[in-house]
Design a protein around this motif. Structure first.
Motif, PDB file in Angstrom:
ATOM      1  N   ALA A 145      20.787 -18.851   9.861  1.00  0.00           N
ATOM      2  CA  ALA A 145      21.293 -18.687   8.501  1.00  0.00           C
ATOM      3  C   ALA A 145      21.158 -19.985   7.703  1.00  0.00           C
ATOM      4  N   GLN A 146      21.520 -21.101   8.315  1.00  0.00           N
ATOM      5  CA  GLN A 146      21.420 -22.383   7.625  1.00  0.00           C
ATOM      6  C   GLN A 146      19.963 -22.755   7.354  1.00  0.00           C
ATOM      7  N   THR A 147      19.082 -22.427   8.299  1.00  0.00           N
ATOM      8  CA  THR A 147      17.662 -22.713   8.108  1.00  0.00           C
ATOM      9  C   THR A 147      17.104 -21.926   6.935  1.00  0.00           C
ATOM     10  N   ASN A 148      17.483 -20.657   6.840  1.00  0.00           N
ATOM     11  CA  ASN A 148      16.998 -19.837   5.725  1.00  0.00           C
ATOM     12  C   ASN A 148      17.445 -20.404   4.381  1.00  0.00           C
ATOM     13  N   LYS A 149      18.615 -21.019   4.351  1.00  0.00           N
ATOM     14  CA  LYS A 149      19.079 -21.651   3.118  1.00  0.00           C
ATOM     15  C   LYS A 149      18.263 -22.898   2.777  1.00  0.00           C
ATOM     16  N   CYS A 150      17.669 -23.506   3.807  1.00  0.00           N
ATOM     17  CA  CYS A 150      16.934 -24.764   3.616  1.00  0.00           C
ATOM     18  C   CYS A 150      15.423 -24.576   3.507  1.00  0.00           C
ATOM     19  N   LEU A 151      14.939 -23.335   3.639  1.00  0.00           N
ATOM     20  CA  LEU A 151      13.490 -23.123   3.709  1.00  0.00           C
ATOM     21  C   LEU A 151      12.753 -23.649   2.482  1.00  0.00           C
ATOM     22  N   ASP A 152      13.301 -23.421   1.306  1.00  0.00           N
ATOM     23  CA  ASP A 152      12.621 -23.911   0.103  1.00  0.00           C
ATOM     24  C   ASP A 152      12.458 -25.431   0.146  1.00  0.00           C
ATOM     25  N   ASP A 153      13.496 -26.118   0.598  1.00  0.00           N
ATOM     26  CA  ASP A 153      13.425 -27.579   0.693  1.00  0.00           C
ATOM     27  C   ASP A 153      12.401 -28.015   1.741  1.00  0.00           C
ATOM     28  N   ILE A 154      12.359 -27.306   2.873  1.00  0.00           N
ATOM     29  CA  ILE A 154      11.389 -27.636   3.921  1.00  0.00           C
ATOM     30  C   ILE A 154       9.970 -27.389   3.418  1.00  0.00           C
ATOM     31  N   PHE A 155       9.757 -26.246   2.766  1.00  0.00           N
ATOM     32  CA  PHE A 155       8.432 -25.931   2.228  1.00  0.00           C
ATOM     33  C   PHE A 155       7.997 -26.962   1.183  1.00  0.00           C
ATOM     34  N   GLU A 156       8.963 -27.504   0.457  1.00  0.00           N
ATOM     35  CA  GLU A 156       8.657 -28.460  -0.609  1.00  0.00           C
ATOM     36  C   GLU A 156       8.063 -29.756  -0.063  1.00  0.00           C
ATOM     37  N   THR A 157       8.310 -30.061   1.212  1.00  0.00           N
ATOM     38  CA  THR A 157       7.774 -31.299   1.797  1.00  0.00           C
ATOM     39  C   THR A 157       6.285 -31.193   2.099  1.00  0.00           C
ATOM     40  N   ILE A 158       5.743 -29.980   2.085  1.00  0.00           N
ATOM     41  CA  ILE A 158       4.341 -29.759   2.454  1.00  0.00           C
ATOM     42  C   ILE A 158       3.438 -30.053   1.258  1.00  0.00           C
ATOM     43  N   PRO A 159       2.466 -30.932   1.409  1.00  0.00           N
ATOM     44  CA  PRO A 159       1.569 -31.269   0.291  1.00  0.00           C
ATOM     45  C   PRO A 159       0.852 -30.034  -0.253  1.00  0.00           C
ATOM     46  N   SER A 160       0.747 -29.939  -1.563  1.00  0.00           N
ATOM     47  CA  SER A 160       0.131 -28.772  -2.197  1.00  0.00           C
ATOM     48  C   SER A 160      -1.328 -28.611  -1.791  1.00  0.00           C
ATOM     49  N   GLU A 161      -2.001 -29.725  -1.486  1.00  0.00           N
ATOM     50  CA  GLU A 161      -3.422 -29.650  -1.130  1.00  0.00           C
ATOM     51  C   GLU A 161      -3.663 -29.034   0.246  1.00  0.00           C
ATOM     52  N   TRP A 162      -2.611 -28.730   0.977  1.00  0.00           N
ATOM     53  CA  TRP A 162      -2.771 -28.072   2.272  1.00  0.00           C
ATOM     54  C   TRP A 162      -2.932 -26.556   2.130  1.00  0.00           C
ATOM     55  N   GLY A 163      -2.754 -26.033   0.926  1.00  0.00           N
ATOM     56  CA  GLY A 163      -3.049 -24.621   0.681  1.00  0.00           C
ATOM     57  C   GLY A 163      -1.969 -23.636   1.084  1.00  0.00           C
ATOM     58  N   PHE A 164      -0.727 -24.076   1.141  1.00  0.00           N
ATOM     59  CA  PHE A 164       0.386 -23.189   1.506  1.00  0.00           C
ATOM     60  C   PHE A 164       0.888 -22.516   0.233  1.00  0.00           C
ATOM     61  N   SER A 165       0.468 -21.281   0.014  1.00  0.00           N
ATOM     62  CA  SER A 165       0.704 -20.599  -1.258  1.00  0.00           C
ATOM     63  C   SER A 165       2.142 -20.102  -1.403  1.00  0.00           C
ATOM     64  N   LYS A 166       2.506 -19.802  -2.635  1.00  0.00           N
ATOM     65  CA  LYS A 166       3.833 -19.252  -2.911  1.00  0.00           C
ATOM     66  C   LYS A 166       4.006 -17.904  -2.225  1.00  0.00           C
ATOM     67  N   LYS A 167       2.936 -17.089  -2.217  1.00  0.00           N
ATOM     68  CA  LYS A 167       3.004 -15.785  -1.545  1.00  0.00           C
ATOM     69  C   LYS A 167       3.255 -15.959  -0.051  1.00  0.00           C
ATOM     70  N   ALA A 168       2.581 -16.934   0.556  1.00  0.00           N
ATOM     71  CA  ALA A 168       2.764 -17.186   1.985  1.00  0.00           C
ATOM     72  C   ALA A 168       4.197 -17.627   2.275  1.00  0.00           C
ATOM     73  N   LYS A 169       4.734 -18.484   1.420  1.00  0.00           N
ATOM     74  CA  LYS A 169       6.110 -18.954   1.596  1.00  0.00           C
ATOM     75  C   LYS A 169       7.092 -17.786   1.529  1.00  0.00           C
ATOM     76  N   ASN A 170       6.929 -16.942   0.528  1.00  0.00           N
ATOM     77  CA  ASN A 170       7.842 -15.806   0.368  1.00  0.00           C
ATOM     78  C   ASN A 170       7.707 -14.813   1.514  1.00  0.00           C
ATOM     79  N   HIS A 171       6.479 -14.673   2.027  1.00  0.00           N
ATOM     80  CA  HIS A 171       6.248 -13.756   3.147  1.00  0.00           C
ATOM     81  C   HIS A 171       6.985 -14.241   4.397  1.00  0.00           C
ATOM     82  N   LEU A 172       6.894 -15.527   4.688  1.00  0.00           N
ATOM     83  CA  LEU A 172       7.602 -16.077   5.846  1.00  0.00           C
ATOM     84  C   LEU A 172       9.111 -15.990   5.656  1.00  0.00           C
ATOM     85  N   LYS A 173       9.572 -16.239   4.448  1.00  0.00           N
ATOM     86  CA  LYS A 173      11.009 -16.172   4.178  1.00  0.00           C
ATOM     87  C   LYS A 173      11.548 -14.769   4.429  1.00  0.00           C
ATOM     88  N   ALA A 174      10.771 -13.754   4.077  1.00  0.00           N
ATOM     89  CA  ALA A 174      11.212 -12.369   4.288  1.00  0.00           C
ATOM     90  C   ALA A 174      11.336 -12.057   5.777  1.00  0.00           C
TER      91      ALA A 174
END
Length: 278
Positions: free
Chosen positions: A230-259
């Motif tokens: 539960a605590q990790t799910n609350k922190c996922l956006d912050d964890i994802f934010e540490t990943i450089p944009s040039e690595w290609g981790f899309s918003k759709k991919a982030k939302n898919h993993l969160k679901a």
């Protein structure tokens, strides 16, 4: 959370083995020693994205993780290392060192490989561990993220000590999490599921920890794992934010993993899977 820091390699010490990602032990410009781990040439850079995600998530679970960094290696250091007799795998030949940034984790001092540790913990030695049940939590974490690469014959876990001299379980190498799919949109809950025999919970040491530490009271650990999720799910956006944009981790991919990671029914089932190994 801040972006992954960038450091420059000032010296290559050696290649650590010839299997897997052929890691390098290097010294950084900050004076610290790092291990260059996964190398990902495709987009998205799934292997190193997985490393960063799992590193951040495990910290929320209060499982010790080494600090990570983006590593710059100049080609001149590669040439210097090889001219001095150092041996490097062929994967280091066709890389544009002018632009490539590698993923690295800080070296953990004074470690023992889990594979070389005894198969059981005697009762009188249980208090030499800071938190013995961390190993059970690591197994449940791997079921949660679909990491099929951490298993008894390939534990990807090291044992170190804290400031009090207590032993710690430290899982490493998370590159093959999320069922080793490079396209995150292809990941499903079914694809993350796998046989328990391929999980580190199948290790013999787990039974002795369960018997001596839990003493039949498993509800506390189940609840703790659910709270970690539960605590990790609350922190996922912050964890994802540490990943450089040039690595290609899309918003759709982030939302898919969160679901997937936020599925409460699935999480309840996984939080109790350690019971099958006690």
């Amino acid at each position: 959370m801040s972006k992954i820091p960038k450091i420059e390699c000032i010296k290559i010490l050696r290649q650590l083995g010839t299997e897997g990602s052929k890691p390098l032990l290097i010294q950084g410009s900050d004076g610290e020693y790092f291990i260059k781990r996964s190398l990902s040439n495709q987009m998205p850079k799934a292997e190193i994205i997985n490393e960063v995600i799992c590193n951040g998530m495990l910290k929320v679970w209060q499982i010790v993780q080494p600090d990570v960094a983006q590593l710059k290696i100049n080609k001149s250091l590669i040439d210097e290392f090889e001219l001095s007799g150092g041996k490097l795998d062929r994967i280091y030949e066709n890389i544009d060192y002018r632009t490539e940034l590698f993923f690295a984790s800080k070296r953990v001092e004074n470690t023992v490989d889990f594979a070389h540790f005894p198969n059981r913990i005697p009762k009188k030695e249980l208090n030499t561990f800071a938190s013995p049940t961390d190993l059970l939590k690591i197994g449940c974490f791997d079921f949660w993220v679909g990491n099929k690469d951490r298993k008894p014959e390939n534990p990807n876990t090291i044992i170190s000590t804290n400031s009090d001299g207590k032993f710690l379980f430290i899982p490493i190498d998370h590159a093959r999490a999320f069922a080793d799919f490079s396209n995150y949109m292809e990941i499903t809950k079914a694809r993350l599921n796998y046989s328990g025999a391929k999980n580190i919970l199948s290790s013999n040491i787990v039974k002795s920890i369960g018997k001596l530490e839990l003493k039949g009271n498993t509800k506390i650990l189940e609840d703790n794992i659910l709270e970690c999720m539960a605590q990790t799910n609350k922190c996922l956006d912050d964890i994802f934010e540490t990943i450089p944009s040039e690595w290609g981790f899309s918003k759709k991919a982030k939302n898919h993993l969160k679901a997937i990671l936020g599925d409460e029914d699935r999480n309840k089932q996984i939080a109790s899977r350690f019971l099958n190994y006690l």
